[in-house]
Design a protein around this motif. Structure first.
Motif, mmCIF file in Angstrom:
data_model
loop_
_atom_site.group_PDB
_atom_site.id
_atom_site.type_symbol
_atom_site.label_atom_id
_atom_site.label_comp_id
_atom_site.label_asym_id
_atom_site.label_seq_id
_atom_site.Cartn_x
_atom_site.Cartn_y
_atom_site.Cartn_z
ATOM 1 N N VAL A 1 5.431 8.380 6.719
ATOM 2 C CA VAL A 1 4.619 7.438 5.784
ATOM 3 C C VAL A 1 3.405 8.105 5.157
ATOM 4 C CG1 VAL A 1 3.314 5.447 6.638
ATOM 5 C CG2 VAL A 1 5.365 5.732 7.652
ATOM 6 N N PHE A 2 3.264 7.444 4.062
ATOM 7 C CA PHE A 2 1.881 7.821 3.280
ATOM 8 C C PHE A 2 1.301 6.508 2.579
ATOM 9 C CE2 PHE A 2 -0.720 8.601 -0.561
ATOM 10 C CZ PHE A 2 -1.374 9.515 0.199
ATOM 11 N N ARG A 3 0.081 6.320 3.200
ATOM 12 C CA ARG A 3 -0.715 5.190 2.706
ATOM 13 C C ARG A 3 -1.834 5.725 1.746
ATOM 14 N NH1 ARG A 3 -5.618 4.109 4.608
ATOM 15 N NH2 ARG A 3 -5.626 5.142 6.677
ATOM 16 N N SER A 4 -1.968 4.999 0.550
ATOM 17 C CA SER A 4 -3.233 5.122 -0.162
ATOM 18 C C SER A 4 -4.024 3.767 -0.034
ATOM 19 C CB SER A 4 -2.966 5.430 -1.470
ATOM 20 O OG SER A 4 -2.388 4.421 -2.079
ATOM 21 N N ASN A 5 -5.024 3.772 -0.874
ATOM 22 C CA ASN A 5 -5.943 2.421 -0.676
ATOM 23 C C ASN A 5 -5.174 1.484 -1.150
ATOM 24 O OD1 ASN A 5 -8.142 3.740 0.492
ATOM 25 N ND2 ASN A 5 -9.171 4.336 -1.485
ATOM 26 N N LYS A 6 -4.303 1.485 -2.148
ATOM 27 C CA LYS A 6 -3.481 0.436 -2.848
ATOM 28 C C LYS A 6 -2.251 0.303 -2.348
ATOM 29 C CE LYS A 6 -6.322 -0.236 -7.102
ATOM 30 N NZ LYS A 6 -6.224 -0.011 -8.451
ATOM 31 N N HIS A 7 -1.394 1.368 -2.082
ATOM 32 C CA HIS A 7 0.142 1.583 -2.152
ATOM 33 C C HIS A 7 0.337 1.953 -0.747
ATOM 34 C CE1 HIS A 7 0.336 0.076 -5.952
ATOM 35 N NE2 HIS A 7 -0.553 0.995 -6.388
ATOM 36 N N ASP B 1 9.030 -1.146 -5.041
ATOM 37 C CA ASP B 1 10.387 -1.608 -4.995
ATOM 38 C C ASP B 1 10.400 -3.117 -4.465
ATOM 39 O OD1 ASP B 1 11.083 1.087 -5.557
ATOM 40 O OD2 ASP B 1 11.242 1.329 -3.410
ATOM 41 N N ILE B 2 9.593 -3.422 -3.943
ATOM 42 C CA ILE B 2 9.436 -4.900 -3.575
ATOM 43 C C ILE B 2 9.146 -5.910 -4.743
ATOM 44 C CG2 ILE B 2 8.339 -6.513 -2.023
ATOM 45 C CD1 ILE B 2 7.874 -4.225 -0.052
ATOM 46 N N LYS B 3 10.033 -6.813 -5.008
ATOM 47 C CA LYS B 3 9.835 -7.678 -6.309
ATOM 48 C C LYS B 3 8.687 -8.798 -5.784
ATOM 49 C CE LYS B 3 14.644 -7.340 -7.177
ATOM 50 N NZ LYS B 3 15.324 -6.615 -6.532
ATOM 51 N N ASP B 4 8.613 -9.107 -4.590
ATOM 52 C CA ASP B 4 7.528 -10.364 -4.436
ATOM 53 C C ASP B 4 6.581 -9.659 -3.889
ATOM 54 O OD1 ASP B 4 6.402 -12.574 -3.575
ATOM 55 O OD2 ASP B 4 7.224 -12.785 -1.687
ATOM 56 N N GLN B 5 5.398 -9.387 -4.578
ATOM 57 C CA GLN B 5 4.334 -8.386 -4.090
ATOM 58 C C GLN B 5 2.878 -9.264 -3.730
ATOM 59 O OE1 GLN B 5 3.123 -5.264 -4.371
ATOM 60 N NE2 GLN B 5 5.090 -4.550 -4.719
ATOM 61 N N GLY B 6 3.294 -10.577 -3.387
ATOM 62 C CA GLY B 6 2.276 -11.543 -2.786
ATOM 63 C C GLY B 6 1.957 -11.164 -1.331
ATOM 64 N N GLY B 7 0.756 -11.561 -0.868
ATOM 65 C CA GLY B 7 0.550 -11.365 0.610
ATOM 66 C C GLY B 7 -0.671 -10.248 0.777
ATOM 67 N N LYS B 8 -0.854 -10.162 1.799
ATOM 68 C CA LYS B 8 -1.831 -9.166 2.080
ATOM 69 C C LYS B 8 -1.086 -7.789 2.442
ATOM 70 C CE LYS B 8 -4.466 -12.107 5.078
ATOM 71 N NZ LYS B 8 -4.906 -12.508 6.576
ATOM 72 N N LYS B 9 -1.774 -6.594 2.319
ATOM 73 C CA LYS B 9 -1.402 -5.239 2.296
ATOM 74 C C LYS B 9 -0.565 -5.068 3.547
ATOM 75 C CE LYS B 9 -5.270 -3.299 0.046
ATOM 76 N NZ LYS B 9 -6.351 -2.218 0.194
ATOM 77 N N THR B 10 -0.665 -5.743 4.729
ATOM 78 C CA THR B 10 -0.163 -5.249 5.830
ATOM 79 C C THR B 10 1.198 -6.047 5.806
ATOM 80 O OG1 THR B 10 -1.216 -7.349 7.006
ATOM 81 C CG2 THR B 10 -2.180 -5.025 7.543
ATOM 82 N N GLU B 11 1.360 -7.349 4.979
ATOM 83 C CA GLU B 11 2.673 -8.023 4.977
ATOM 84 C C GLU B 11 3.567 -7.189 4.080
ATOM 85 O OE1 GLU B 11 1.289 -11.837 3.483
ATOM 86 O OE2 GLU B 11 0.642 -12.330 5.642
#
Length: 118
Positions: free
Chosen positions: A33-39, A60-70
């Motif tokens: 796993v790698f996480r940056s501030n945005k992705h 890769d996710i089409k539905d980008q709505g929601g919080k970063k954890t979601e």
């Protein structure tokens, strides 16, 4: 700016310590796993061959709505779905030097929920 560079070096040191103990094989590859501030990004890697088998990210996710954890949880589910297509059920989790909380934990729980065992 000095503190950001220091934080990055500390994370890299933690990641090296983790990687000294974790090895992905063909039967049980490594979920990195790698996480940056945005992705957030996830890869399933076979370290014996030095090959990335599967990769997934929030791009890769089409539905980008929601919080970063979601979104991280959806990335975990997507990773597990791709792993099932490659007949991978068991993996070794590599948190990449990040704490097991927040988005990293959400990605792991999403992968477990979708059927990966680790």
């Amino acid at each position: 700016m000095k503190t950001n560079n220091n934080n990055k070096k500390q994370r890299e040191r933690r990641h090296k310590r983790i990687r000294a103990k974790i090895l992905g094989t063909e039967e049980k590859p490594r979920l990195c796993v790698f996480r940056s501030n945005k992705h957030i990004y996830a890869q399933i890697i076979d370290d014996e061959k030095g090959v990335t088998i599967i990769s997934a990210s929030d791009f890769d996710i089409k539905d980008q709505g929601g919080k970063k954890t979601e979104i991280a949880q959806k990335v975990g589910e997507l990773t597990a779905q791709k792993a099932k297509d490659h007949k991978i059920t068991k993996v070794v989790f590599d948190r990449g030097g990040f704490r097991y909380q927040g988005r990293v934990k959400a990605l792991a729980e999403g992968a477990r929920k979708a059927g990966l065992i680790f």
